[in-house]
Design an enzyme around this catalytic site. Structure first.
Site, short mmCIF file in Angstrom:
data_model
loop_
_atom_site.label_atom_id
_atom_site.label_comp_id
_atom_site.label_asym_id
_atom_site.label_seq_id
_atom_site.Cartn_x
_atom_site.Cartn_y
_atom_site.Cartn_z
CG ASP A 63 0.13 0.03 2.43
OD1 ASP A 63 0.19 -1.27 2.82
OD2 ASP A 63 0.50 0.86 3.00
CG ASP B 126 1.56 4.87 5.50
OD1 ASP B 126 0.90 3.98 6.20
OD2 ASP B 126 2.03 5.61 5.96
N1 LIG Z 1 1.27 1.12 5.71
C1 LIG Z 1 1.85 0.44 6.70
N2 LIG Z 1 2.17 0.85 7.83
C2 LIG Z 1 2.73 0.12 8.64
N3 LIG Z 1 2.94 -1.29 8.41
C3 LIG Z 1 2.66 -1.66 7.14
N4 LIG Z 1 2.62 -3.04 6.75
C4 LIG Z 1 2.01 -2.91 5.37
N5 LIG Z 1 1.44 -1.66 5.20
C5 LIG Z 1 1.88 -1.08 6.22
#
Ligand SMILES: Nc1ncnc2[nH]cnc12
Ligand SMILES: CSC[C@H]1O[C@H](OP(=O)(O)O)[C@H](O)[C@@H]1O
Length: 291
Positions: free
Chosen positions: A208, A210
């Site tokens: 992703d 974030d």
């Molecule tokens: N956005 C994210 N923040 C922290 N850990 C993750 N693992 C997978 N995506 C994440």
């Protein structure tokens, strides 16, 4: 020396397939319970020891992982090197969901997790300027590319405490500080691997963007959907990595890093701490005895 690769499988990766002589082995550790039993087996000339980081069924959250026990049991099972595989959020527009990044730097923003095998009675300071093993990292990147994956050969991983994801301000801040990836498990794992004299590489699967990225707020359902696609590539990459490793493992400088790290004079070393660390310190202790 031959290769015994410990694989620490992260979110979405709870086993690997294609192992010869596959069996699950439970190993006791003076540090307490590891996340799960270890799946041992072989692919060609490479011995593998697979540990599901969060346990099968994803039981253990990142802040409650017993990382010292995990590293200790992998050391006891004869691992020569560790390949960690992790789901990460991306803070870098060029590292897109579905891509892999072989991490070469960390920023540790975890809070209060046990992050060392050393304590009063045995003091050591291992170098962490280059926290990952360039040799294993290169093999891992080549393996992903050989399997048709998009792979970035360097990236800075910010380890956050979690388990909640970042606020938008944190995400923007970490991005402005030059971090490429965010996850919750790469630290203290990398530090403890170094103290255990285990060359460590981290293959990060971007799941992703974030929450800094417009329209892409992170949630577990989205992450798991991307993971499902990535886990097959991760498994294929493990097989390709094994096929590519040379038959003989040349020594790494990390194999003997404790020789320059331990400061405590012999007469004030605590025998109980030495005993607790018998696996982590095995080579160093044998060296001390023979001079
Ligand atoms: N956005 C994210 N923040 C922290 N850990 C993750 N693992 C997978 N995506 C994440
Ligand atoms: C499922 S999203 C959050 C979770 O995924 C990552 O775990 P791992 O590194 O073991 O793949 C991240 O660090 C969080 O623990």
């Amino acid at each position: 020396m031959s290769w015994t690769i410990g694989i620490i499988g992260g979110s979405g990766l709870y086993a690997i397939d294609g192992l010869e002589d596959a069996r699950w082995i439970s190993v006791e550790s003076p540090w307490g319970a590891s996340s799960d039993a270890v799946l041992a087996g072989r692919i060609g000339h490479v011995e593998l020891r697979f540990l599901p980081r969060h346990g099968r069924g994803h039981r253990i959250p990142p802040h409650q992982l017993n990382v010292r026990a995990n590293i200790d049991v992998l050391k006891r099972l004869g691992c020569t090197d560790l390949l960690a595989i992790s789901a990460v959020g991306s803070l870098n527009a060029a590292m897109k969901p579905g891509d892999f990044t072989v991490v070469d730097q960390f920023i540790d923003r975890t809070k209060g997790r046990p992050s060392t095998f050393f304590e009063t009675g045995l003091v050591g300071h291992v170098p962490m300027a280059d926290p990952t093993c360039p040799r294993l990292s290169a093999f891992a990147a080549d393996a992903v590319a050989a399997c048709g994956g998009r792979v970035h050969r360097a990236g800075t991983y910010l380890a956050m405490e979690g388990p909640a994801f970042s606020t938008r301000a944190e995400s923007r801040l970490h991005r402005s500080q030059g971090c490429d990836l965010v996850g919750m498990t790469g630290m203290p794992e990398a530090k403890l691997a170094r103290e255990a004299e285990l060359p460590y590489a981290l293959l990060a699967m971007v799941t992703d963007f974030d929450c800094w990225h417009d329209g892409d707020d992170v949630d577990v359902a989205n992450i798991m959907a991307v993971m499902q696609g990535n886990a097959a590539l991760a498994r294929a990459s493990v097989k390709a990595l094994c096929a590519a490793l040379p038959p003989v493992r040349d020594a790494s400088p990390i194999d003997t890093v404790l020789d320059q790290a331990i400061m405590t004079a012999p007469d004030v070393r605590d025998p109980a701490i030495l005993a607790k660390n018998e696996a982590i310190l095995a080579r160093w202790l044998a060296n001390q005895r023979t001079g």
